[in-house]
Design an enzyme around this catalytic site. Structure first.
Site, PDB file in Angstrom:
ATOM      1  N   LYS A  67      -1.711  24.552   2.075  1.00  0.00           N
ATOM      2  CA  LYS A  67      -3.218  24.702   1.788  1.00  0.00           C
ATOM      3  C   LYS A  67      -4.067  24.752   3.053  1.00  0.00           C
ATOM      4  CE  LYS A  67      -6.741  24.583  -1.479  1.00  0.00           C
ATOM      5  NZ  LYS A  67      -6.961  25.174  -2.633  1.00  0.00           N
TER       6      LYS A  67
ATOM      7  N   GLU B  26      -1.718  28.508  -0.572  1.00  0.00           N
ATOM      8  CA  GLU B  26      -2.876  28.441  -1.718  1.00  0.00           C
ATOM      9  C   GLU B  26      -4.350  28.618  -1.061  1.00  0.00           C
ATOM     10  OE1 GLU B  26      -3.164  25.474  -4.197  1.00  0.00           O
ATOM     11  OE2 GLU B  26      -5.201  26.392  -4.969  1.00  0.00           O
TER      12      GLU B  26
ATOM     13  N   ALA C  69      -8.403  28.941  -0.669  1.00  0.00           N
ATOM     14  CA  ALA C  69      -9.566  27.978  -1.534  1.00  0.00           C
ATOM     15  C   ALA C  69     -10.626  28.996  -2.287  1.00  0.00           C
ATOM     16  CB  ALA C  69     -10.158  27.055  -0.662  1.00  0.00           C
TER      17      ALA C  69
HETATM   18  N1  ATP Z   1      -1.088  25.930 -17.627  1.00  0.00           N
HETATM   19  C1  ATP Z   1      -1.798  25.110 -17.650  1.00  0.00           C
HETATM   20  N2  ATP Z   1      -1.719  24.121 -18.422  1.00  0.00           N
HETATM   21  C2  ATP Z   1      -2.596  22.918 -18.617  1.00  0.00           C
HETATM   22  N3  ATP Z   1      -3.369  22.697 -17.605  1.00  0.00           N
HETATM   23  C3  ATP Z   1      -3.425  23.598 -16.598  1.00  0.00           C
HETATM   24  C4  ATP Z   1      -2.958  24.796 -16.562  1.00  0.00           C
HETATM   25  N4  ATP Z   1      -3.226  25.650 -15.467  1.00  0.00           N
HETATM   26  C5  ATP Z   1      -4.336  24.793 -14.936  1.00  0.00           C
HETATM   27  N5  ATP Z   1      -4.467  23.883 -15.463  1.00  0.00           N
HETATM   28  C6  ATP Z   1      -5.347  22.674 -15.141  1.00  0.00           C
HETATM   29  O1  ATP Z   1      -6.772  23.532 -14.562  1.00  0.00           O
HETATM   30  C7  ATP Z   1      -7.344  22.877 -13.729  1.00  0.00           C
HETATM   31  C8  ATP Z   1      -7.395  23.736 -12.757  1.00  0.00           C
HETATM   32  O2  ATP Z   1      -6.204  24.373 -12.055  1.00  0.00           O
HETATM   33  P1  ATP Z   1      -5.846  24.475 -10.615  1.00  0.00           P
HETATM   34  O3  ATP Z   1      -6.274  23.313 -10.075  1.00  0.00           O
HETATM   35  O4  ATP Z   1      -4.537  24.857 -10.641  1.00  0.00           O
HETATM   36  O5  ATP Z   1      -6.898  25.547 -10.271  1.00  0.00           O
HETATM   37  P2  ATP Z   1      -7.157  26.277  -8.834  1.00  0.00           P
HETATM   38  O6  ATP Z   1      -7.481  27.886  -8.848  1.00  0.00           O
HETATM   39  O7  ATP Z   1      -6.094  25.707  -7.918  1.00  0.00           O
HETATM   40  O8  ATP Z   1      -8.597  25.463  -8.417  1.00  0.00           O
HETATM   41  P3  ATP Z   1      -8.939  25.251  -7.000  1.00  0.00           P
HETATM   42  O9  ATP Z   1     -10.106  26.254  -6.735  1.00  0.00           O
HETATM   43  O10 ATP Z   1      -9.879  23.938  -6.833  1.00  0.00           O
HETATM   44  O11 ATP Z   1      -7.983  25.215  -6.077  1.00  0.00           O
HETATM   45  C9  ATP Z   1      -6.376  21.700 -13.283  1.00  0.00           C
HETATM   46  O12 ATP Z   1      -6.733  20.342 -13.935  1.00  0.00           O
HETATM   47  C10 ATP Z   1      -5.028  21.909 -13.902  1.00  0.00           C
HETATM   48  O13 ATP Z   1      -3.943  20.778 -14.093  1.00  0.00           O
HETATM   49 MG    MG Z   2      -6.305  24.593  -6.211  1.00  0.00          MG
END
Ligand code: ATP
Ligand code: MG
Length: 211
Positions: free
Chosen positions: A33, A100, A102
């Site tokens: 990250k 990954e 941001a």
């Molecule tokens: N398939 C899924 N089943 C259950 N929960 C999920 C699933 N996908 C994502 N989540 C939940 O949704 C939330 C957002 O997901 P995630 O953290 O992967 O998003 P992100 O795109 O990485 O966000 P950021 O921009 O903050 O990096 C988290 O709490 C994650 O655990």
């Molecule tokens: Mg994320």
């Protein structure tokens, strides 16, 4: 040459970290990250370690850690620093690497550079994560157009959430992109349920993994 992928999202909070963790597990990959904005609670690197089960050495240290959960350029400004976007280079590692980003592709890194500028410099294959929620078609197509305009290589889209074949088809057709699969909403979400659902729902061959 080891495979390296960049995971981008249509927005923040769409499932990039969860998909990254699944890929790290499926490919025995390293994870990086570049910029972590927000240090309260679990960081993305910590979430990937937990949800992939990867040993600590496969979670590479962030280039930049910022306290405030905000756009990286603003989180940096709040600490009186500026992110050196040109210095963000994927680290070397002995295996596949999942990177990954941001926020979304137009998320600023500093007052001059957007995330997509780093993608342009890296020239690595990209995977778009799109949530199955209202607005997904518009956000996905805008992101795809931005990538295509810069001749960036988009492997395809991974959807996250409940099935909606019409929405998925609309994005794949209008965006002229490959649908790599879908990860359903998981409850509970842990390393075991994630890996099983990823294997069942996402085309691993697209990532060059040995199935
Ligand atoms: N398939 C899924 N089943 C259950 N929960 C999920 C699933 N996908 C994502 N989540 C939940 O949704 C939330 C957002 O997901 P995630 O953290 O992967 O998003 P992100 O795109 O990485 O966000 P950021 O921009 O903050 O990096 C988290 O709490 C994650 O655990
Ligand atoms: Mg994320």
């Amino acid at each position: 040459m080891n495979q390296r992928f960049v995971i981008v999202g249509t927005d923040t909070g769409v499932g990039k970290t969860v998909i990254s963790a699944a890929l790290v597990s499926a490919l025995d990959a390293f994870y990086w990250k570049p910029v972590q904005a927000g240090l309260e609670g679990e960081t993305d690197s910590q979430a990937v370690a937990r949800l992939s089960g990867a040993p600590a050495h496969r979670i590479l240290p962030e280039a930049c850690r910022l306290r405030r959960a905000a756009s990286p350029h603003l989180a940096a400004r709040a600490e009186g620093v500026e992110i050196d976007a040109a210095a963000l280079e994927p680290p070397a590692c002995e295996g596949p690497l999942v990177i990954e980003t941001a926020g979304g592709v137009m998320t600023p890194l500093n007052d001059h550079a957007l995330t997509i500028d780093a993608l342009k410099r890296w020239r690595l294959p990209i995977v778009l994560v799109a949530p199955m929620r209202l607005g997904a078609i518009n956000h996905s197509l805008l992101t795809i157009e931005a990538l295509q305009r810069r001749d960036l290589s988009l492997i395809g889209v991974v959807f996250v959430g409940d099935e909606d074949a019409d929405v998925e088809r609309s994005i794949a057709t209008f965006g002229d992109v490959r649908r790599l699969g879908r990860l359903p909403w998981l409850d509970p979400l842990n390393a075991q349920t994630l890996r099983a659902a990823f294997d069942a729902g996402v085309d691993r061959a697209a990532f060059g993994a040995n199935a």
